[in-house]
Scaffold this active site. Structure first.
Site, PDB file in Angstrom:
ATOM      1  N   LYS A  11      26.195  32.874  43.767  1.00 52.66           N
ATOM      2  CA  LYS A  11      27.115  31.822  44.238  1.00 52.66           C
ATOM      3  C   LYS A  11      26.907  31.592  45.727  1.00 52.66           C
ATOM      4  CE  LYS A  11      29.862  34.535  46.801  1.00 52.66           C
ATOM      5  NZ  LYS A  11      29.845  34.478  48.246  1.00 52.66           N
ATOM      6  N   ALA A 109      26.770  37.354  46.196  1.00 51.35           N
ATOM      7  CA  ALA A 109      27.550  37.968  45.112  1.00 51.35           C
ATOM      8  C   ALA A 109      26.698  38.417  43.928  1.00 51.35           C
ATOM      9  CB  ALA A 109      28.663  37.036  44.643  1.00 51.35           C
ATOM     10  N   GLY A 111      26.012  41.486  42.982  1.00 52.34           N
ATOM     11  CA  GLY A 111      26.680  42.566  42.243  1.00 52.34           C
ATOM     12  C   GLY A 111      27.725  42.001  41.294  1.00 52.34           C
ATOM     13  N   ALA A 113      27.636  39.024  39.956  1.00 50.49           N
ATOM     14  CA  ALA A 113      26.903  38.376  38.864  1.00 50.49           C
ATOM     15  C   ALA A 113      26.538  39.414  37.806  1.00 50.49           C
ATOM     16  CB  ALA A 113      25.643  37.697  39.405  1.00 50.49           C
ATOM     17  N   ASP A 145      34.761  38.219  43.170  1.00 54.03           N
ATOM     18  CA  ASP A 145      33.858  37.116  42.826  1.00 54.03           C
ATOM     19  C   ASP A 145      33.380  37.161  41.378  1.00 54.03           C
ATOM     20  OD1 ASP A 145      34.007  36.322  45.480  1.00 54.03           O
ATOM     21  OD2 ASP A 145      32.143  37.317  46.046  1.00 54.03           O
TER      22      ASP A 145
HETATM   23  P1  ATP Z   1      30.117  40.935  48.071  1.00 51.10           P
HETATM   24  O1  ATP Z   1      29.960  40.586  46.608  1.00 51.10           O
HETATM   25  O2  ATP Z   1      30.818  42.240  48.324  1.00 51.10           O
HETATM   26  O3  ATP Z   1      30.555  39.800  48.931  1.00 51.10           O
HETATM   27  P2  ATP Z   1      27.362  40.488  48.646  1.00 51.10           P
HETATM   28  O4  ATP Z   1      27.434  39.261  47.826  1.00 51.10           O
HETATM   29  O5  ATP Z   1      26.985  40.322  50.069  1.00 51.10           O
HETATM   30  O6  ATP Z   1      28.682  41.300  48.572  1.00 51.10           O
HETATM   31  P3  ATP Z   1      26.086  42.186  46.635  1.00 51.10           P
HETATM   32  O7  ATP Z   1      24.658  41.926  46.331  1.00 51.10           O
HETATM   33  O8  ATP Z   1      27.106  41.854  45.621  1.00 51.10           O
HETATM   34  O9  ATP Z   1      26.342  41.505  48.037  1.00 51.10           O
HETATM   35  O10 ATP Z   1      26.179  43.745  47.031  1.00 51.10           O
HETATM   36  C1  ATP Z   1      27.266  44.342  47.668  1.00 51.10           C
HETATM   37  C2  ATP Z   1      27.154  45.851  47.510  1.00 51.10           C
HETATM   38  O11 ATP Z   1      27.523  46.166  46.171  1.00 51.10           O
HETATM   39  C3  ATP Z   1      25.752  46.404  47.693  1.00 51.10           C
HETATM   40  O12 ATP Z   1      25.600  46.934  48.970  1.00 51.10           O
HETATM   41  C4  ATP Z   1      25.613  47.482  46.632  1.00 51.10           C
HETATM   42  O13 ATP Z   1      25.682  48.774  47.185  1.00 51.10           O
HETATM   43  C5  ATP Z   1      26.820  47.322  45.730  1.00 51.10           C
HETATM   44  N1  ATP Z   1      26.467  47.103  44.292  1.00 51.10           N
HETATM   45  C6  ATP Z   1      27.025  47.718  43.247  1.00 51.10           C
HETATM   46  N2  ATP Z   1      26.489  47.272  42.089  1.00 51.10           N
HETATM   47  C7  ATP Z   1      25.573  46.362  42.407  1.00 51.10           C
HETATM   48  C8  ATP Z   1      24.698  45.563  41.630  1.00 51.10           C
HETATM   49  N3  ATP Z   1      24.651  45.615  40.291  1.00 51.10           N
HETATM   50  N4  ATP Z   1      23.892  44.712  42.291  1.00 51.10           N
HETATM   51  C9  ATP Z   1      23.936  44.627  43.658  1.00 51.10           C
HETATM   52  N5  ATP Z   1      24.738  45.389  44.427  1.00 51.10           N
HETATM   53  C10 ATP Z   1      25.564  46.252  43.813  1.00 51.10           C
END
Ligand code: ATP
Length: 320
Positions: A11, A109, A111, A113, A145
């Site tokens: 997103k 987002a 994680g 997803a 999210d």
């Molecule tokens: P947020 O969703 O918190 O705004 P973001 O979109 O910047 O964060 P994400 O890729 O969702 O980033 O990762 C946030 C943190 O979640 C990562 O640092 C990771 O340690 C943790 N995490 C847990 N599970 C997952 C997953 N399946 N994929 C990615 N990150 C994950």
């Protein structure tokens, strides 16, 4: 082995208005979510046990994704099992395989997803029979999210982002993503935003008590009429100053994208990805080439939006 594969989108936030810090540490948001064609694929399989549930991660940024119970996809599976009152046989653990294309900790987002994908896959695999509405309730418990990753499209999010209303939007939008050479932690960006707000001098614009966030009518009007130039002008992100203060190189990346003709330039969510809106698909290709040549980020990619939320792409595979 029986398995289900689900594809879930990244997103971006076309508006991200952040209210004052609440007593519980969270911030009330008004945001306009928009799902884009950058996807993770998540396969959930029931395996022969006995043994614990497992997560295997490959692809973009896999090394920084937790493999155990901290993984959001596994947390989502556990939350669904609990909400559905499923008593899972100890000899039938699940294995979740995540193929990541969404950069990690990039404000996209990814994680969430993966969590949404796991909810849809487990609902199917375990015959839990949850409706979309029920799945969204479980999703909201897993993360702010996650409910939007189930819904997809373009939607207004309120509360912590989990209270969703689909938005009237027409047209297809062509985005270019500048993926930064680094990550930002969302809690750290919020803490920096609070610090920056607290440090404003009295009399400075925006000083005094932080107002409640409000939806941007200009953005909503532009989305309804499907005018990319007006959408580009209306993009806004309250988190951007905090993301730039933690990752100063973003200022240059945004400026270069604007100079190269983007209709709008913004930090994605809590960053550090920068997102640019192009007038059409051809301009997006041109922007990818020019931005790559400018050397202001680690990678540049293109994505269109809106796209649907988490969807099954491979059904129960039967015995193997
Ligand atoms: P947020 O969703 O918190 O705004 P973001 O979109 O910047 O964060 P994400 O890729 O969702 O980033 O990762 C946030 C943190 O979640 C990562 O640092 C990771 O340690 C943790 N995490 C847990 N599970 C997952 C997953 N399946 N994929 C990615 N990150 C994950």
């Amino acid at each position: 082995m029986t398995s289900v594969t689900v594809r879930a989108p990244a997103k971006i936030n076309l508006q991200l208005a952040v209210g004052p810090r609440r007593g519980d540490g969270y911030h009330d948001l008004v945001t306009v979510f928009h799902a884009i064609s950058l996807f993770d694929d998540v396969t959930v399989a029931v395996t022969e046990g006995p043994g614990p549930d497992r997560v295997l991660v490959s692809g973009e940024g896999a090394e920084s994704v937790p493999g155990g119970s901290e993984n959001l996809a596994l947390k989502a599976a556990a939350a669904l099992a609990k909400a559905a009152g499923l008593v899972r046989a100890a000899d039938r653990p699940i294995e979740i395989t995540i193929r990541k294309r969404i950069p990690v900790a990039a404000g996209l987002a990814g994680g969430s997803a993966d969590a949404a994908a796991a909810l849809v896959a487990c609902n199917e695999l375990w015959n839990a029979g949850f409706s979309q509405e029920q799945l969204r309730e479980v999703a909201a418990e897993v993360g702010s999210d996650v409910a939007f990753a189930l819904l997809g499209g373009t939607a207004v999010g309120q509360g912590r982002g989990e209270r969703l209303t689909p938005a009237l939007a027409s047209g297809e939008y062509h985005w270019v993503l500048a993926v930064a050479d680094g990550q930002l932690s969302t809690p750290e960006v919020y803490a920096t935003l609070d610090r920056l707000r607290a440090a404003r001098d009295p009399g400075e614009p925006g000083s005094g008590p932080q107002p409640e966030p409000v939806l941007d009518n200009a953005l909503m009007g532009a989305l309804r009429s499907g005018e990319p130039a007006a959408v580009g002008r209306a993009l806004s992100n309250d988190m951007q100053p905090a993301a730039i203060s933690l990752f100063p190189a973003l200022r240059k990346t945004l400026a270069v994208g604007r100079e190269l003709g983007a209709l709008g330039a913004i930090v994605a969510g809590s960053g550090p990805t920068c997102v640019f809106l192009a007038a059409d698909a051809d301009r997006a290709v041109d922007l990818v080439v020019s931005l790559s040549g400018a050397g202001v980020c680690r990678a540049v990619t293109r994505a269109a939006g809106p796209v649907p939320g988490a969807s099954i792409i491979g059904s129960p595979a039967g015995a193997s």
